[in-house]
Design an enzyme around this catalytic site. Structure first.
Site, PDB file in Angstrom:
ATOM      1  N   GLU A   1       2.519  13.140  -4.316  1.00  0.00           N
ATOM      2  CA  GLU A   1       2.009  12.911  -3.071  1.00  0.00           C
ATOM      3  C   GLU A   1       2.771  13.782  -2.167  1.00  0.00           C
ATOM      4  O   GLU A   1       3.880  13.647  -2.174  1.00  0.00           O
ATOM      5  CB  GLU A   1       2.104  11.349  -2.318  1.00  0.00           C
ATOM      6  CG  GLU A   1       1.418  11.364  -1.249  1.00  0.00           C
ATOM      7  CD  GLU A   1       1.472  10.156  -0.643  1.00  0.00           C
ATOM      8  OE1 GLU A   1       0.189   9.499  -0.176  1.00  0.00           O
ATOM      9  OE2 GLU A   1       2.223   9.052  -1.034  1.00  0.00           O
TER      10      GLU A   1
ATOM     11  N   CYS B   1      -2.199   8.257   3.788  1.00  0.00           N
ATOM     12  CA  CYS B   1      -2.393   8.147   2.503  1.00  0.00           C
ATOM     13  C   CYS B   1      -3.890   8.301   1.797  1.00  0.00           C
ATOM     14  O   CYS B   1      -4.034   8.480   0.477  1.00  0.00           O
ATOM     15  CB  CYS B   1      -2.296   6.651   2.231  1.00  0.00           C
ATOM     16  SG  CYS B   1      -2.954   5.200   3.211  1.00  0.00           S
TER      17      CYS B   1
ATOM     18  N   GLU C   1       1.051  -1.028  -0.037  1.00  0.00           N
ATOM     19  CA  GLU C   1       0.066  -0.206   0.048  1.00  0.00           C
ATOM     20  C   GLU C   1       0.872   1.264  -0.036  1.00  0.00           C
ATOM     21  O   GLU C   1       1.766   1.501   1.017  1.00  0.00           O
ATOM     22  CB  GLU C   1      -0.932  -0.043   1.330  1.00  0.00           C
ATOM     23  CG  GLU C   1      -2.275   0.835   1.175  1.00  0.00           C
ATOM     24  CD  GLU C   1      -1.882   2.134   1.261  1.00  0.00           C
ATOM     25  OE1 GLU C   1      -1.999   3.228   0.270  1.00  0.00           O
ATOM     26  OE2 GLU C   1      -1.590   2.883   2.277  1.00  0.00           O
TER      27      GLU C   1
END
Length: 488
Positions: A390, A289, A255
């Protein structure tokens, strides 16, 4: 450098014993609220330490499998009870060590307790199916079997919940575990490990080791006695995990983050939307996240939405998360603090307009911490780095669009696909969004961050490998299926 009163020196936990590293060296864990405060020390472990750790798990896996799923579930119930007894202490340590506010830390610890009890309940649920055979004199059925030794590598942003949602299913389904947390939150992790220790799991079933990613993380991934690896962290490291695990033919689960969009349509309830966007973008200082990163707004309501968002963001208090009334804490580390500052400068240089925040707080009570105010950019185009990469910090990129079609196209225009949300009262828009959005978590009139523990968690594209965490879906990763045919 001063040492705070709660300082703790944490050892590795191998074969049910707390042991020092062969290196005799320690790693400091620094509080992001005050960089002169040491939360604790953890072991700078060596390859020799890791070998002992993995061997302990390897030697324990047969007996742990044989005791049965129901008994394994009973152990998890014990861990949950002990964790609950220590909730306050663990939450305070988490806030001190990585900066999220105390209410958030308490909520995360409570979630860890709930996850343990959920998977403890799996101890009494089925682990296979009976399948009709074409032979009337035969019995055919499936049985799920554990993988063996599972390596667990976790990040610093959820130092209780993420380890537990990996460790609990791994254990209840019959695997033994080697757990390596992020160094930045290893003191918090050690307090969780102590709860497993007090629950009295059999020798070698659950092991804990700290150290650098290059030595312990990579060494664990490459270890010949490891049967599977589950990892949450950066895309760069995730690619290394995938390459190493694939080369050895072992199961792996990744992940790796997201660039999560929220679409705001012209018929959305703007007050509810603003509340959800702020919560999704700024809770945990944006270090999730699933955090909201891009807010894509229809042009007819853009100015009104922007005005409400700015006013609401101005009211947020930033400070020491142990203090009452603080809404947002510091960035979790100096490295993350510098990353957020860098992206704010990148956004300005790309031509985006910083309409609020992004200021470093470095006076008075903020002098020694990694504090930055929540930021809002506008005039953001989809090709800008702040719209593609990100940031993992409290930064919102506002993007104006003409209609839902354009909004979905822009929302999907990223290599990530973890979470996405839409705010609308139009059922046709909802259905189109559900069908067209490229994300593993699809949220309607709710913030992008968060998923319930009994539901599958994971993303599409570069966000995940495809296998899901949490809920019943976890069984798919932590077990293999045997098909049994018995002829009478």
């Amino acid at each position: 450098m001063k040492v705070i009163t709660t300082v703790k020196t944490c050892h590795n936990y191998i074969n049910n014993e707390w042991v020092e590293s062969a290196s005799r060296e320690l790693i400091k864990s620094i509080s992001p609220m005050d960089k002169e405060e040491i939360v604790g020390f953890v072991q700078k472990s060596t390859k020799e330490d890791l070998d002992k750790c993995v061997l302990a798990a390897h030697n324990a896996k047969r007996e742990w499998r044989k005791i049965g799923q129901a008994k394994r579930g009973e152990y998890l119930f014990k861990v949950a009870d002990i964790l609950e007894e220590n909730l306050e202490e663990i939450a305070v340590t988490m806030t001190t060590e990585m900066g999220k506010t105390l209410p958030e830390a308490k909520g995360e610890t409570a979630r860890g307790i709930a996850i343990l009890r959920y998977y403890a309940g799996e101890g009494m649920r089925k682990n296979g199916d009976v399948i009709p055979s074409s032979d009337e004199n035969a019995l055919m059925f499936t049985k799920r079997t554990p993988l063996g030794v599972v390596g667990v590598i976790t990040p610093w942003n959820f130092p209780v919940a993420i380890p537990i949602w990996k460790i609990a299913p791994a254990l209840v389904y019959g695997n033994t575990v080697v757990f390596k947390p992020a160094s930045e939150t290893s003191v918090t992790a050690a307090k969780v490990v102590e709860c497993f220790n007090k629950a009295g799991l059999p020798k070698g079933v659950f092991n804990f080791i700290t150290g650098s990613g290059s030595v312990i993380g990579q060494g664990l991934i490459d270890h010949p006695l490891l049967n599977a690896i589950t990892f949450t962290g950066s895309e760069t490291v995730g690619a290394i995990v995938a390459k190493s695990a694939s080369a050895r033919g072992i199961k792996y689960q990744l992940e790796m983050g997201g660039k999560n969009p929220v679409i705001v349509t012209k018929d959305a309830d703007l007050d509810e939307t603003v509340d959800a966007v702020i919560s999704g973008a700024y809770r945990s200082t944006g270090q999730k996240c699933t955090a909201t990163s891009r807010v894509i707004v229809e042009s007819s309501i853009y100015d009104k939405f922007k005005s409400k968002l700015i006013q609401a963001t101005k009211s947020l208090s930033v400070g020491n998360g142990l203090n009452q009334g603080i809404w947002m804490g510091p960035c979790a580390s100096e490295e993350q603090f510098n990353t957020v500052k860098e992206y704010i400068e990148i956004g300005k240089n790309e031509g985006a307009k910083l309409v609020l925040g992004g200021e470093v707080l470095d006076e008075g009570e903020y002098t020694k911490g990694f504090y930055i105010t929540p930021a809002i950019f506008e005039n953001v185009t989809p090709d800008m780095r702040i719209a593609q990469e990100e940031i993992f910090g409290p930064v919102i990129a506002l993007i104006k669009v003409q209609d839902l079609d354009e909004a979905i196209t822009i929302a999907n225009d990223t290599k990530y696909g973890l979470s996405a949300s839409i705010f609308t009262s139009n059922i046709s828009s909802i259905l189109e969004f559900i069908d067209e959005i490229e994300a593993g978590l699809v949220r309607i009139n709710a913030e992008s961050a968060g998923v319930e523990l009994q539901a599958p968690f994971g993303g599409m594209k570069a966000s995940s490998t495809g296998s899901r965490e949490q809920g019943e879906a976890a069984q798919e990763f932590y077990t293999s299926i045997k098909t049994i045919f018995i002829k009478s």
